[in-house]
Scaffold this motif. Sequence first.
Motif, mmCIF file in Angstrom:
data_model
loop_
_atom_site.group_PDB
_atom_site.id
_atom_site.type_symbol
_atom_site.label_atom_id
_atom_site.label_comp_id
_atom_site.label_asym_id
_atom_site.label_seq_id
_atom_site.Cartn_x
_atom_site.Cartn_y
_atom_site.Cartn_z
ATOM 1 N N ALA A 38 0.813 -1.221 0.000
ATOM 2 C CA ALA A 38 0.000 0.000 0.000
ATOM 3 C C ALA A 38 0.845 1.269 0.000
ATOM 4 C CB ALA A 38 -0.932 -0.009 1.208
ATOM 5 N N ASP A 39 2.149 1.154 0.299
ATOM 6 C CA ASP A 39 3.018 2.333 0.293
ATOM 7 C C ASP A 39 3.425 2.768 -1.114
ATOM 8 O OD1 ASP A 39 2.953 2.590 3.040
ATOM 9 O OD2 ASP A 39 4.837 1.503 3.362
ATOM 10 N N ASP A 40 3.417 1.855 -2.066
ATOM 11 C CA ASP A 40 3.879 2.215 -3.411
ATOM 12 C C ASP A 40 3.151 3.425 -3.994
ATOM 13 O OD1 ASP A 40 6.100 0.534 -4.040
ATOM 14 O OD2 ASP A 40 4.723 -1.150 -4.230
ATOM 15 N N PRO A 41 1.820 3.487 -3.952
ATOM 16 C CA PRO A 41 1.142 4.652 -4.532
ATOM 17 C C PRO A 41 1.408 5.956 -3.762
ATOM 18 C CG PRO A 41 -0.388 2.821 -4.275
ATOM 19 C CD PRO A 41 0.869 2.453 -3.549
ATOM 20 N N LEU A 42 1.908 5.854 -2.532
ATOM 21 C CA LEU A 42 2.155 7.032 -1.702
ATOM 22 C C LEU A 42 3.586 7.547 -1.808
ATOM 23 C CD1 LEU A 42 0.362 5.692 1.504
ATOM 24 C CD2 LEU A 42 -0.621 7.103 -0.325
ATOM 25 N N ALA A 43 4.445 6.786 -2.448
ATOM 26 C CA ALA A 43 5.879 7.094 -2.473
ATOM 27 C C ALA A 43 6.300 7.771 -3.774
ATOM 28 C CB ALA A 43 6.669 5.796 -2.304
ATOM 29 N N TRP A 44 7.481 8.390 -3.700
ATOM 30 C CA TRP A 44 8.180 8.834 -4.899
ATOM 31 C C TRP A 44 9.131 7.705 -5.263
ATOM 32 C CZ3 TRP A 44 7.897 12.248 -0.665
ATOM 33 C CH2 TRP A 44 7.063 13.355 -0.859
#
Length: 139
Positions: A38-44
């Motif tokens: 779930a962190d992938d869409p929130l990360a650069w």
Amino acid sequence: MQEIRIMNWEDAKSLAYPIRLTVFVEEQKVPKALELDADDPLAWHAIVFENGRAIATGRLMRDGKIGRLAVLKQHRGQGFGSKLLRALVDHGKNLDILDFYLHAQTSAIGFYERLGFKPIDSEFNEAGIAHIKMVLEHR
């Protein structure tokens, strides 16, 4: 020719995911179900290109956590990992992120120490691999 691009997950996924599958799932035997989160869409996401081909990737979260650093085997030992990590830190600094940390595989502690990270806490298991939390020392 080398280039590093920072992008969102929508733009990075088709470039980053194959690298991560090769390094983490195929080489290191991390369960495929753990690779995307779930962190992938929130990360650069940083992608390193050499001669137009994506060869390395990593991500930066808004809280300063760096992760998913992966360099394709045939490109290791050539400084791409260092450039990738510096690009993520520089991008974070441009966004006023002051503190950076990561969960380093214990086999890579020396690599991160050479780039200014310091181990803290004790060793722990993540995806079946020994890790340790490291923080970037302020200089």
